[in-house]
Each structure stands twice: as structure tokens, then as C-alpha cells.
Design a protein around this motif. Sequence first.
Motif, PDB file in Angstrom:
ATOM      1  N   ASP A 137      12.016  -7.385  16.015  1.00 53.85           N
ATOM      2  CA  ASP A 137      10.870  -6.633  15.770  1.00 53.85           C
ATOM      3  C   ASP A 137      10.765  -5.922  14.700  1.00 53.85           C
ATOM      4  O   ASP A 137      11.531  -5.129  14.206  1.00 53.85           O
ATOM      5  CB  ASP A 137      10.479  -5.540  16.844  1.00 53.85           C
ATOM      6  N   ALA A 138       9.588  -6.406  13.903  1.00 58.03           N
ATOM      7  CA  ALA A 138       9.419  -5.772  12.664  1.00 58.03           C
ATOM      8  C   ALA A 138       8.975  -4.181  12.679  1.00 58.03           C
ATOM      9  O   ALA A 138       8.243  -3.918  13.623  1.00 58.03           O
ATOM     10  CB  ALA A 138       8.387  -6.653  11.943  1.00 58.03           C
ATOM     11  N   GLN A 139       9.347  -3.342  11.622  1.00 58.52           N
ATOM     12  CA  GLN A 139       8.749  -1.966  11.809  1.00 58.52           C
ATOM     13  C   GLN A 139       7.916  -1.693  10.667  1.00 58.52           C
ATOM     14  O   GLN A 139       8.004  -1.947   9.472  1.00 58.52           O
ATOM     15  CB  GLN A 139      10.065  -1.193  11.530  1.00 58.52           C
ATOM     16  N   PRO A 140       6.649  -1.135  11.197  1.00 61.31           N
ATOM     17  CA  PRO A 140       5.693  -0.976  10.173  1.00 61.31           C
ATOM     18  C   PRO A 140       6.065   0.247   9.181  1.00 61.31           C
ATOM     19  O   PRO A 140       6.605   1.165   9.785  1.00 61.31           O
ATOM     20  CB  PRO A 140       4.343  -0.877  10.865  1.00 61.31           C
ATOM     21  N   VAL A 141       5.549   0.471   8.116  1.00 62.57           N
ATOM     22  CA  VAL A 141       5.898   1.428   7.272  1.00 62.57           C
ATOM     23  C   VAL A 141       4.655   1.826   6.599  1.00 62.57           C
ATOM     24  O   VAL A 141       3.648   1.178   6.150  1.00 62.57           O
ATOM     25  CB  VAL A 141       6.769   1.161   6.226  1.00 62.57           C
ATOM     26  N   SER A 142       4.536   3.528   6.380  1.00 62.82           N
ATOM     27  CA  SER A 142       3.270   3.958   5.866  1.00 62.82           C
ATOM     28  C   SER A 142       3.702   5.209   5.023  1.00 62.82           C
ATOM     29  O   SER A 142       4.898   5.550   5.112  1.00 62.82           O
ATOM     30  CB  SER A 142       2.251   4.368   7.034  1.00 62.82           C
ATOM     31  N   PHE A 143       2.897   5.563   4.171  1.00 59.03           N
ATOM     32  CA  PHE A 143       3.001   6.701   3.468  1.00 59.03           C
ATOM     33  C   PHE A 143       2.727   8.049   4.292  1.00 59.03           C
ATOM     34  O   PHE A 143       1.831   7.884   5.012  1.00 59.03           O
ATOM     35  CB  PHE A 143       2.377   6.868   2.160  1.00 59.03           C
ATOM     36  N   GLY A 144       3.324   8.916   4.316  1.00 62.67           N
ATOM     37  CA  GLY A 144       3.217  10.205   5.080  1.00 62.67           C
ATOM     38  C   GLY A 144       4.171  11.321   4.451  1.00 62.67           C
ATOM     39  O   GLY A 144       5.239  11.174   4.225  1.00 62.67           O
TER      40      GLY A 144
ATOM     41  N   GLY B  17       0.902  -1.320  -0.116  1.00 61.95           N
ATOM     42  CA  GLY B  17      -0.064   0.011  -0.204  1.00 61.95           C
ATOM     43  C   GLY B  17       0.718   1.288   0.077  1.00 61.95           C
ATOM     44  O   GLY B  17       0.483   2.293  -0.605  1.00 61.95           O
ATOM     45  N   VAL B  18       2.166   1.257   0.599  1.00 62.16           N
ATOM     46  CA  VAL B  18       2.758   2.424   0.806  1.00 62.16           C
ATOM     47  C   VAL B  18       3.368   2.783  -0.592  1.00 62.16           C
ATOM     48  O   VAL B  18       3.286   3.750  -1.168  1.00 62.16           O
ATOM     49  CB  VAL B  18       4.248   2.143   1.426  1.00 62.16           C
ATOM     50  N   LEU B  19       3.684   1.958  -1.438  1.00 59.79           N
ATOM     51  CA  LEU B  19       4.225   2.063  -2.913  1.00 59.79           C
ATOM     52  C   LEU B  19       2.974   2.807  -3.669  1.00 59.79           C
ATOM     53  O   LEU B  19       3.201   3.524  -4.613  1.00 59.79           O
ATOM     54  CB  LEU B  19       4.563   0.855  -3.477  1.00 59.79           C
ATOM     55  N   ASP B  20       1.790   2.091  -3.538  1.00 59.43           N
ATOM     56  CA  ASP B  20       0.464   2.785  -4.216  1.00 59.43           C
ATOM     57  C   ASP B  20       0.394   4.003  -3.985  1.00 59.43           C
ATOM     58  O   ASP B  20       0.155   4.869  -4.681  1.00 59.43           O
ATOM     59  CB  ASP B  20      -0.443   1.811  -4.058  1.00 59.43           C
ATOM     60  N   GLU B  21       0.450   4.393  -2.639  1.00 64.68           N
ATOM     61  CA  GLU B  21       0.282   5.838  -2.236  1.00 64.68           C
ATOM     62  C   GLU B  21       1.385   6.705  -2.689  1.00 64.68           C
ATOM     63  O   GLU B  21       0.967   8.012  -3.179  1.00 64.68           O
ATOM     64  CB  GLU B  21       0.207   5.696  -0.646  1.00 64.68           C
TER      65      GLU B  21
ATOM     66  N   ILE C 185       7.147   7.223   4.639  1.00 68.24           N
ATOM     67  CA  ILE C 185       7.941   7.341   3.482  1.00 68.24           C
ATOM     68  C   ILE C 185       7.137   8.286   2.615  1.00 68.24           C
ATOM     69  O   ILE C 185       5.909   8.235   2.334  1.00 68.24           O
ATOM     70  CB  ILE C 185       8.192   6.004   2.848  1.00 68.24           C
ATOM     71  N   ARG C 186       7.911   9.150   1.952  1.00 68.84           N
ATOM     72  CA  ARG C 186       7.345  10.009   0.968  1.00 68.84           C
ATOM     73  C   ARG C 186       8.434   9.943  -0.552  1.00 68.84           C
ATOM     74  O   ARG C 186       9.584   9.828  -0.179  1.00 68.84           O
ATOM     75  CB  ARG C 186       6.922  11.255   0.988  1.00 68.84           C
ATOM     76  N   ALA C 187       7.980  10.091  -1.712  1.00 65.99           N
ATOM     77  CA  ALA C 187       8.897  10.292  -2.712  1.00 65.99           C
ATOM     78  C   ALA C 187       8.230  11.036  -3.882  1.00 65.99           C
ATOM     79  O   ALA C 187       7.101  11.270  -3.976  1.00 65.99           O
ATOM     80  CB  ALA C 187       9.248   8.949  -3.357  1.00 65.99           C
ATOM     81  N   TYR C 188       9.190  11.637  -4.685  1.00 66.58           N
ATOM     82  CA  TYR C 188       8.585  12.225  -5.947  1.00 66.58           C
ATOM     83  C   TYR C 188      10.010  12.252  -7.008  1.00 66.58           C
ATOM     84  O   TYR C 188      11.011  12.001  -6.579  1.00 66.58           O
ATOM     85  CB  TYR C 188       8.311  13.621  -5.587  1.00 66.58           C
TER      86      TYR C 188
END
Length: 332
Positions: free
Chosen positions: A265-272, A31-35, A99-102
Motif C-alpha cells: 500500500d502506498a503512503q500519502p505524504v503532506s507538509f505538516g 506539492g509537499v516540496l513546494d510547501e 514532512i517539514r524542513a529548514y
Amino acid sequence: MIGSKIAWDDTVLPFQLDRSDVRGRVARLDGVLDEVLKQHDYPPSVEALVAEMALLTALIGQTIKLRWKLSLQVRGDGPARLIATDYYGPSKEGEPARIRAYASYDAERLEPTGDPYDQIGKGYFAVLIDQGKGTTPYQGITPIAGGSLATCAETYFAQSEQLPTRFELSFGKSTLAGGPESWRAGGVMLQLMPKASPHVAQDGGSAEGGLLSASDILDADAEENWVRANTLLDTVDDLELIGPTVQPTDLLVRLFHEEAPRVFDAQPVSFGCTCSEERVRDSLSIYSAKDIAHMTTDEGHVTADCQFCGAHYVLDPATLGFEAEKAPDGDS
């Protein structure tokens, strides 16, 4: 076709290979990459570059004990002029990293379906770390080298950090059974655990342009461990990396069971995105009323757009700059 979404999507799992003195990360982005990519209508070659950079950012960001931000940038003289990503460490225990990107590109020169890496040309790969107020930002730069952004990142760690590093990545569009097409990405990062006094080649490196590679900074004992771990990683396939059916823990056992893998421990990632009207106002606070007037549109507004998330801000020029006539709430 992917049968079902799994629980490891949008996570980074740290691990260590005790026998090899190698640490690593397994990342899965869904979902992060889609966002990240839906904020813009990029051509396919630019989408691929952004996807690869976002995956590298997730893997590298999780290796650094960040209080604030890691940024990766690739600047080139080709039609893909800039690929930029940011990784924000979680502000509280249990919260996701963001994560964010452009990308910035010359549409007239770009080959939309050409080899993505060829669109960059000559330039540099940069890593920037900002730990927040009261600290000095760090910046490391290496020339573009190799045949992928992953290779550029490996060269950076060898050249700037003297840390042998390997990335194995996979990314692209996939389809859930009965669902729409979406982006998925997965990868593994290996890094030899740092020693007090790394061996560094004295007469230039063996990589492109005389840059250092992993083999240039290894002593005999470390090289044996490093080669063994890399040989095992060479057996991974794309479906195992992106993870439609194979969980990261199962993948580590399959690849490295003889190296005594240990997971954390795993680290969750989101678009932000961190943009806001307040930040826009702060960035304009250094300008005089005359400067603000030059920025004002025919309709009587000052506008600003976020390159990362596409947010559009429309502001009253009388409330901007160090000579503002009114406060943002409209009071004199």
C-alpha cells in the motif's frame, strides 16, 4: 514541460524484489516540496540541499514503523551550517505522513549558485528516531562522506545499521503545461533485507575515511543479488524518477520485472508542522519571571518564530514561565 499532474504525486510506494531479497521505496514529491520551500526564500544551492533532504526523509521515514518522529540532520562547517528535516508517521490508518524542513546558512560565505554539496564542508549526518513518551530516543551519527547527501545516507546505513542501501534521486523545478513553475522530486531506495549475522569488514571500510560501504558488509550470495538489483537501477533516468508520465508501478516493472517485484500500500505524504502556541508556552515554562523579562521586547511582548513553517507568535510575558502572573486566557 510536464503534460499533467498524476495521481502518484506526494506518495511513497513500498515494494520488494522477491528474487533478490531486496526491499525498496519509490517516492514522488510535488506539492509537499513546494510547501516546504515556499516557507523560506532560500538561495538556489540551499533549496537544492533542502529538496534532497526532504526526498531522503520521505524514503527513509516510510521504512521505519514510526509511532512519532524521524529526524535527519546535516551539520557542517561550511556556509550551509544545518539542514534539518522531520518525518511524522501517520497517527491513524489512512492519514498522510507529514514532512517539514529548514536550513540555516551563512549568506556572506554562501555561493548561491555553486555546487550545493560543497556548501556543507566537513561535518556529520545524523538520524534521530523519537517514538514518543515512554521510549528512549535513538541517535546515529556518521561523518559527511561522498559527493551527495544521498551518499551520506548510504554510508550511515552501512556504518551504523550494517544494511547495504542505495538511493537514486532526482529533483528540480518543472512546469506543468500552462501552469507556474514548481518543484518536483522523485527517487528510489533499495535496501538488502537484513540478515541475522551480517558480514562486516574487520580492517576498516572501503568508503571515504575508512567508513563502511555496501560491498564491505556482503557475503558472496548476497553480493550477487545486490549487484544485480543495483545494475538494473542504474538504467533509470530523471524523468522516470520524478514521474511526469511514468507511474511508480510501471517504473518497477520496467526496471525489475525479472526480480519479481511486489508492491504494498502506498503512503500519502503532506507538509505538516507541529508548532503551536501551547508548545511555545511549554518550552518557556522552565524560565523565571526575570528570564522572561530579558526576552521581552520594547513593545512589551515575547515573540517566537517557527523555523520550519514561519509561524510568528506574540505572547504576553505575564502569562509565561513558572512564575506567571496570569493564565493565557488573561485570568489572574
